[in-house]
Design a protein around this motif. Structure first.
Motif, PDB file in Angstrom:
ATOM      1  N   ASN A  10      29.265   2.723  18.405  1.00 46.53           N
ATOM      2  CA  ASN A  10      30.536   2.148  17.954  1.00 46.53           C
ATOM      3  C   ASN A  10      31.405   1.658  19.109  1.00 46.53           C
ATOM      4  O   ASN A  10      32.314   0.884  18.897  1.00 46.53           O
ATOM      5  N   ALA A  17      38.211  -2.249  17.284  1.00 44.18           N
ATOM      6  CA  ALA A  17      36.916  -2.483  16.675  1.00 44.18           C
ATOM      7  C   ALA A  17      36.805  -3.876  16.064  1.00 44.18           C
ATOM      8  O   ALA A  17      35.768  -4.503  16.124  1.00 44.18           O
ATOM      9  N   LYS A  98      41.842  -1.598  13.152  1.00 45.67           N
ATOM     10  CA  LYS A  98      40.674  -0.737  13.346  1.00 45.67           C
ATOM     11  C   LYS A  98      40.451  -0.473  14.827  1.00 45.67           C
ATOM     12  O   LYS A  98      40.542  -1.384  15.646  1.00 45.67           O
ATOM     13  N   VAL A 100      38.258   2.438  17.718  1.00 42.91           N
ATOM     14  CA  VAL A 100      37.244   3.472  17.938  1.00 42.91           C
ATOM     15  C   VAL A 100      37.915   4.696  18.548  1.00 42.91           C
ATOM     16  O   VAL A 100      38.693   4.574  19.494  1.00 42.91           O
ATOM     17  N   GLU A 150      34.862   4.648  13.934  1.00 47.96           N
ATOM     18  CA  GLU A 150      35.832   3.581  13.760  1.00 47.96           C
ATOM     19  C   GLU A 150      36.790   4.021  12.650  1.00 47.96           C
ATOM     20  O   GLU A 150      36.355   4.402  11.569  1.00 47.96           O
TER      21      GLU A 150
END
Length: 159
Positions: A10, A17, A98, A100, A150
């Motif tokens: 990820n 993200a 979004k 990580v 995420e």
């Protein structure tokens, strides 16, 4: 002959993200210490900046976002995924979108609510007396082998 990858990581903690409708604000680090990438933050007592979210003194309503990894501060620059924002430095904070983060524990599947673990101040999907709930944060991609997940901050929590 080519090779097909079936498992992708990820990314690194604090990396945005997806950048469709992310909202990132810059706020001063008033914690008196370095702020690592991908950690939850809250306003300082005087609202003149931010501090690391402290489960002992903050509630879910105090959570405002997650520190963003500055593109110039990559693991290649600092080695072994180190690097942080220094005290009094402007910090990029994701307040919607979004990102990580390092996820503690197991059971994180897309749609699961994200909480902050009382013992470490890190992100988790554990609930009950061991964690502080965050009403506007959910898992959007399950953790990879390194424990990076995420998460999505659905609505900004800046007041």
């Amino acid at each position: 002959m080519g090779k097909v990858l079936s498992n992708f990581l990820n990314g690194y903690a604090g990396a945005i993200a997806r950048s469709l409708d992310d909202v990132v604000v810059s706020l001063a680090n008033r914690s008196g210490a370095a702020l690592p990438f991908g950690v939850p933050v809250a306003f300082s007592a005087d609202h003149g900046g931010i501090v690391r979210f402290d489960p002992a003194s903050h509630t879910g309503a105090d959570f405002i976002g997650v520190t963003v990894r500055n593109p110039s501060k990559t693991p290649d620059t600092y080695g072994s995924n180190a690097g942080s924002y220094a005290d009094k430095e402007l910090v990029d904070v994701l307040v919607r979108g979004k990102i990580v983060v390092k996820m503690a524990g197991s059971g994180a599947v897309p749609g699961t609510k994200v909480n902050i673990l009382n013992s470490t101040g890190g992100f988790t999907v554990a609930y009950g007396d061991t964690a502080i709930p965050l009403n506007n944060v959910h898992i959007s991609c399950a953790p990879d082998g390194a424990g990076m997940a995420e998460i999505v901050l659905n609505t900004p929590n800046l007041i």
